[in-house]
Design a protein around this motif. Structure first.
Motif: not given
Lengths: 236, 236
Positions: A68, A74-79, B6-9, B18
């Motif tokens: 990242v 990319t990182a998405t919470a819970q996904r 949603n939570t995107e990083i 979230t």
DNA sequence: AAAATTAAAAATATCGACATTTTTATATTG
DNA sequence: CAATATAAAAATGTCGATATTTTTAATTTT
């Protein structure tokens, strides 16, 4: 904090000596993303990938989290995680931003670079020239060598830039440029022109001619965009 | 890929809705680093910190790895994590690079910004003004509010910049600037001048006066450096 | 006593297992 | 049969335990 003989990870840059499972996975993942083995936008399923890369879930997640840093994942919470998507607009953005940073960094290098910088640049240029001269019969493995040396040449050019941050951001963008190039030009060899461009860049740098350097470097970066742009249009 | 709710990083930026343990730890760690609770250069022992933040080792490591994205944490193979070190030279670098990126981003915003951008900017400016007007009696909790709104104002200013990459890099540098400011000026309140500066920036932006905007914004960023610089010199 | 060796303690890196959440497939209802 | 609800499957996020490496402390040697 002596990192000379150790692997340090600063956003995007790795100096490997010691190895860990995380670093191994990270390196492989990066290569697979840049080469397109892992496709743009693709979902990165931890369960699935952990067997592929032979590491546990936590280790793989850590490697992905580090990627990242370079905006390759990319990182998405819970996904979960995804490969960074691509678009022509993104490449345009990358090219323009890269021109701003890389030209600035190169000019700064030219103004501040000492003898050691010159020596390193000459070395990098020489190694790059060696592979580019036989560019007609470029085998697959020598492509990999060219890619490595091309990176090293551009890195050497800006090595004397006094801004660590500009260098870091430039490096990230260069990696992304490379990704686009490789995704688009997988079958196309390295054309002769590229060596001529590198020669012009090198000559201007050695002559400490900031104006010329700016011009030829800008053109060099624009060209990557143009080629990909053309390919995308042709594909329509 | 719908990230609206949603939570995107993306390297450094988080839009939280979230929540996960990793995100919670990440947020706390970031705040602790920026505020100086975790000191520059300090070793971040996973064993020790996991009880402090109430998460497992893997989770904490993931949060730390994500903070590498923002260059707030460094990772060294086999030697764990450290808080990013600080130096006056680094702050100088940050300020100069930030000027380059933020001025460019603001000018771009002014040239491309639509009505919605204006509305958002007006809102952010208004909220910032509200806390800055009572700056004499600035209690501790309103400092935190000011910090948040200051970030939002600067973010709103460049929101219409067409380059995602410039915005991203700018954001990272802004966070680092804030860190230096907070590390240096912990006891010092927000001076009245800052509001005048913000007013000038806002007015120039609304008037779409790129030249004036460049000037006042540059000065604004330089000032952070000057203040810290002065403090360091005085400490000698 | 300084340098080198060894032993003990601490910390990192890593895995496997499991609870929770999301996604997919199936069934139900208007 | 479209829309909604439900059940099954898959994937994420999480923790505790452990092997390996690094660091610290104690001991020996020159």
């Amino acid at each position: 904090m002596d990192d000379i003989s150790n692997t340090e990870i600063t956003a995007g840059i790795i100096n490997s000596t010691t190895s860990t499972r995380v670093l191994d996975a990270l390196t492989q993942l990066r290569e697979d993303i840049i080469s397109g083995v892992l496709e743009p936008g693709e979902k990165l399923r931890v369960q699935h990938l952990k067997s592929k890369y032979g590491v546990g879930a936590a280790t793989l997640r850590e490697a992905l989290s580090l990627l990242v840093s370079e905006s390759l994942v990319t990182a998405t919470a819970q996904r979960g995680f995804n490969v960074a998507p691509i678009s022509l607009q993104d490449l345009k953005d990358i090219s323009e931003t890269r021109i701003m940073l890389e030209v600035q960094a190169a000019v700064d290098s030219v103004q501040n670079g000492d003898e050691d910088w010159e020596v390193q640049l000459i070395g990098a240029y020489h190694r790059l020239t060696k592979v580019e001269e036989n560019s007609t019969n470029l085998a697959e493995n020598s492509t990999a060598i060219w890619e490595q040396r091309n990176i090293e040449f551009h890195e050497a050019l800006v090595a004397a830039c006094s801004s660590r941050w500009v260098r870091q951001f430039r490096s990230i963008l260069h990696t992304h440029s490379e990704r686009y190039r490789r995704l688009s030009l997988q079958t196309v060899g390295i054309s002769r022109d590229v060596h001529e461009e590198h020669k012009q860049i090198f000559d201007a740098a050695m002559a400490r001619d900031a104006d010329t350097l700016s011009k030829v470097l800008t053109k060099h970066i624009e060209k990557t965009f143009d080629i990909v742009h053309k390919l995308v249009d042709d594909a329509k």
